[in-house]
Write an enzyme that holds these catalytic residues in place. Sequence first.
Site, short mmCIF file in Angstrom:
data_model
loop_
_atom_site.label_atom_id
_atom_site.label_comp_id
_atom_site.label_asym_id
_atom_site.label_seq_id
_atom_site.Cartn_x
_atom_site.Cartn_y
_atom_site.Cartn_z
CE1 TYR A 49 -5.73 5.99 1.17
CE2 TYR A 49 -6.97 3.94 1.10
CZ TYR A 49 -6.30 4.96 0.45
OH TYR A 49 -6.22 4.93 -0.93
CE1 TYR A 77 -3.67 -2.44 -1.22
CE2 TYR A 77 -5.61 -3.75 -1.75
CZ TYR A 77 -4.81 -3.11 -0.82
OH TYR A 77 -5.16 -3.14 0.50
CG ASN A 98 -5.83 11.46 -7.93
OD1 ASN A 98 -6.04 10.24 -7.96
ND2 ASN A 98 -4.60 11.96 -7.88
CD GLN A 141 -6.44 -4.56 4.19
OE1 GLN A 141 -7.35 -5.08 3.54
NE2 GLN A 141 -5.49 -5.26 4.75
NE ARG A 198 4.64 12.34 -6.38
CZ ARG A 198 4.38 11.46 -5.41
NH1 ARG A 198 4.58 10.17 -5.61
NH2 ARG A 198 3.94 11.88 -4.23
N GLY A 199 1.46 9.33 -10.31
CA GLY A 199 0.57 8.19 -10.08
C GLY A 199 -0.73 8.25 -10.87
N GLY A 245 -5.06 -1.89 9.77
CA GLY A 245 -3.96 -0.94 9.71
C GLY A 245 -4.30 0.36 9.02
N GLY A 267 -4.20 12.17 -2.44
CA GLY A 267 -4.41 11.36 -1.24
C GLY A 267 -3.11 10.80 -0.72
#
Length: 240
Positions: free
Chosen positions: A147, A179, A82, A141, A12-13, A143, A84
């Site tokens: 990560y 992003y 990759n 970042q 995916r992605g 929040g 994650g």
Amino acid sequence: MGRVALVTGGTRGIGAAVAKALKTAGYNVAANYGGNDEAAKAFNKETKIPVFKWDVGDYAASEQGIVNVENEVGPIEVLVNNAGISRDAMLQKMTHEQWEQVIRTDLDSVFNQTRPVINGMRERGFGRIINISSINGQKGQLGLTNYCAAKAGLIGFTRALALESARKGITVNAIAPGYVKTELLAGVSDEVMKSIVSQIPVGRLGEAEEVARCVVFLAADESSWITGSTLTINGGQFMD
Ligand code: NDP
């Protein structure tokens, strides 16, 4: 026969785009995934790339998964770490589970996949290890302490292993995307997304295929003098 490449989270992605781009470039690709059988099945049907299910956060499962890939596809020459996840919360509200899930899936996973393949690469005198970090591992970042810690840790891992592997024909590099339009961003509200895009000088999110181009570049035999680097691809949002 092309070189053998394993892409974790390759169904995916960004991972799916990487797996497809490597296949198009002539690699013999295997794609790992963690739990979404339906997506993996559809990906396999579309691409004919073999898929292998295991949890990259689990060392024993990773060792076994890699044995299965090597038996079926061949010795792994290109490893793309990759897979994650994200589990966002301000630290004062973050649970230990949210911390632990992200560290094991995004950082432990890199050890778990790389350790079983490194000796084979050293013996054969060739390897390409490409770790997908993040803009947030570079700049931080709110929040995302879990990560950011994992993705920054992965850059340190990349540099150290690049030094250890430099004389063995193995390069180790990281890619730090900004992003990118994938399901990882599905939980981000429209309002936050608008604010993210407003901070990207190019004025749009990235495409998974654009990150895949970076992987194909670093994976090439001809990229042998690039090691220990972090390739930034983020529409100009953060310059490192
Ligand atoms: P997606 O959520 O779209 O896909 C994630 C992939 O990782 C899926 O194939 C998923 O498998 C797999 N995966 C998740 N957990 C595990 C696990 N425990 N074991 C095995 N496979 C697992 O993510 P993206 O494509 O957006 O992200 C890919 C990488 O890029 C991640 O490392 C992410 O942190 C990084 N990144 C993403 C950015 C973005 O904006 N999208 C920006 C910067 C970095 P399954 O389908 O089975 O769930």
